[in-house]
Structures are given as C-alpha cells and as structure tokens.
Design an enzyme around this catalytic site. Structure first.
Site, PDB file in Angstrom:
ATOM      1  N   ILE A  68       0.984  -1.265   0.041  1.00  0.00           N
ATOM      2  CA  ILE A  68      -0.008   0.088   0.004  1.00  0.00           C
ATOM      3  C   ILE A  68       0.815   1.449  -0.104  1.00  0.00           C
ATOM      4  O   ILE A  68       1.103   1.987   1.044  1.00  0.00           O
ATOM      5  CB  ILE A  68      -0.855   0.373   1.171  1.00  0.00           C
ATOM      6  CG1 ILE A  68      -1.808  -1.249   1.145  1.00  0.00           C
ATOM      7  CG2 ILE A  68      -1.936   1.394   1.120  1.00  0.00           C
ATOM      8  CD1 ILE A  68      -2.728  -1.300   2.522  1.00  0.00           C
ATOM      9  N   PRO A  69       1.692   1.504  -1.326  1.00  0.00           N
ATOM     10  CA  PRO A  69       2.344   2.770  -1.286  1.00  0.00           C
ATOM     11  C   PRO A  69       1.384   4.030  -1.044  1.00  0.00           C
ATOM     12  O   PRO A  69       0.207   4.002  -1.756  1.00  0.00           O
ATOM     13  CB  PRO A  69       2.893   2.792  -2.432  1.00  0.00           C
ATOM     14  CG  PRO A  69       2.098   1.688  -3.359  1.00  0.00           C
ATOM     15  CD  PRO A  69       1.750   0.814  -2.380  1.00  0.00           C
ATOM     16  N   HIS A  70       1.675   4.817  -0.255  1.00  0.00           N
ATOM     17  CA  HIS A  70       0.856   6.197   0.087  1.00  0.00           C
ATOM     18  C   HIS A  70       1.561   7.317   0.425  1.00  0.00           C
ATOM     19  O   HIS A  70       2.674   7.267   0.723  1.00  0.00           O
ATOM     20  CB  HIS A  70      -0.115   5.507   1.199  1.00  0.00           C
ATOM     21  CG  HIS A  70       0.459   5.332   2.266  1.00  0.00           C
ATOM     22  ND1 HIS A  70       1.165   4.062   2.656  1.00  0.00           N
ATOM     23  CD2 HIS A  70       0.924   6.020   3.647  1.00  0.00           C
ATOM     24  CE1 HIS A  70       1.566   3.903   3.808  1.00  0.00           C
ATOM     25  NE2 HIS A  70       1.738   5.219   4.610  1.00  0.00           N
ATOM     26  N   GLY A  71       0.737   8.562   0.341  1.00  0.00           N
ATOM     27  CA  GLY A  71       1.142   9.553   0.864  1.00  0.00           C
ATOM     28  C   GLY A  71       0.556  10.822   0.419  1.00  0.00           C
ATOM     29  O   GLY A  71      -0.388  10.697  -0.322  1.00  0.00           O
ATOM     30  N   TYR A 117      -7.992  11.095   4.601  1.00  0.00           N
ATOM     31  CA  TYR A 117      -6.750  10.038   4.326  1.00  0.00           C
ATOM     32  C   TYR A 117      -6.606   8.895   5.228  1.00  0.00           C
ATOM     33  O   TYR A 117      -6.352   7.881   4.975  1.00  0.00           O
ATOM     34  CB  TYR A 117      -5.630  11.080   4.160  1.00  0.00           C
ATOM     35  CG  TYR A 117      -4.315  10.470   3.901  1.00  0.00           C
ATOM     36  CD1 TYR A 117      -3.988   9.413   2.704  1.00  0.00           C
ATOM     37  CD2 TYR A 117      -3.401  10.546   4.948  1.00  0.00           C
ATOM     38  CE1 TYR A 117      -2.790   8.733   2.571  1.00  0.00           C
ATOM     39  CE2 TYR A 117      -2.059   9.870   4.799  1.00  0.00           C
ATOM     40  CZ  TYR A 117      -1.828   9.137   3.602  1.00  0.00           C
ATOM     41  OH  TYR A 117      -0.765   8.529   3.274  1.00  0.00           O
TER      42      TYR A 117
END
Length: 152
Positions: A68-71, A117
C-alpha cells in the site's frame, strides 16, 4: 468506516488488473501515470518523488502479497486509490519477504476539509488483513467485480 465506504475512493480508470511493470519502481511509475491519465494528479514527478521517499522510510509491503504505497502530495486534489495486480509478483521488500501481487496506491492532498486520508488508509489495511477479502482480490479481473467485493 465500513468497507463499502471505500468505494468512492476507487475509480475504473485507476484499476489495472494486469500490471505491465515487473519491478517495484516500475509499478510505482505505472500507478502514478494511471492517476495522471485519469486527471487525478497534476504533476507526476512530485507524486513519484513522494512515493519513492515514502518507500525509503520503510517498505509499504505489509505482507500476504500486499503493498500500500501512500502519501500526501501537492499534486493530488482529493483522496483516491489506484489498484494494480501482478500475477507473477513484485519484489517489494515486504515485511514477510514474499512477492507482492496486490498494490493499492493511496494519494491525498496535503490538507483536506474532511480529513479522510488516515481513516481510508486504516480501513483499507483492515479489509486486506482479513484473508477472506484478500484472497478474493487476487481473482478479480474487472472493475465491477472489484467494487462488488467491497460492497459485499
């Protein structure tokens, strides 16, 4: 937040049932470009740099074949999630050391009025932590099947 409440954060144009990329960097770029093509991102370079920096802090591969790449990025105007599936698996330096097959990229603007988010990210992790949900995502090939899994 219920599982069905994740549905608005997905979009058919952000659904890739068969990723072309064969490396972690390639997948990150393919998913960021997916956001750009769908007009959810203004500047791919800023978003790509952010996800690379996040990966340098620690792998977003949470185990069980999931990353889960996120930002948060100034390039995003709203919280959105892109999904990509790799049948052969990607070396992601995941917590369990196993290849990643399901990649959910979560991007959000630096600030949001509703502050969604972190709840979205948390609920996504909870859903994917349950093996009965996780296993079903491996077999979806259409966006409608994917959304129906979230609605079920």
């Amino acid at each position: 937040m219920d599982k069905i409440e994740l549905v608005p954060y997905f979009n058919e144009s952000l659904f890739i049932p068969a990723l072309r990329a064969k490396t972690k960097d390639g997948v990150l770029e393919e998913l960021v470009n997916c956001f750009v093509e769908a007009r959810f991102l203004r500047n791919p370079a800023i978003a790509l740099e952010m996800v690379h920096r996040r990966e340098q802090l620690g792998s977003t591969g949470i185990g069980h074949g999931i990353a889960i790449p996120h930002g948060r990025t100034t390039a995003a105007s709203e919280v959105m999630i892109a999904f990509g599936h790799s049948k052969s698996g990607i070396d992601w330096q995941a917590l369990d050391g196993k290849p990643v097959h399901l990649i959910f990229m979560v991007l959000a603007p630096p600030q949001e009025i509703n502050n969604r988010y972190l709840p979205v990210l948390g609920r996504l992790v909870e859903v994917l932590s349950e093996s009965q949900h996780r296993d079903k995502f491996h077999s979806v090939t259409t966006y409608s099947d994917f959304i129906n899994l979230l609605k079920s």
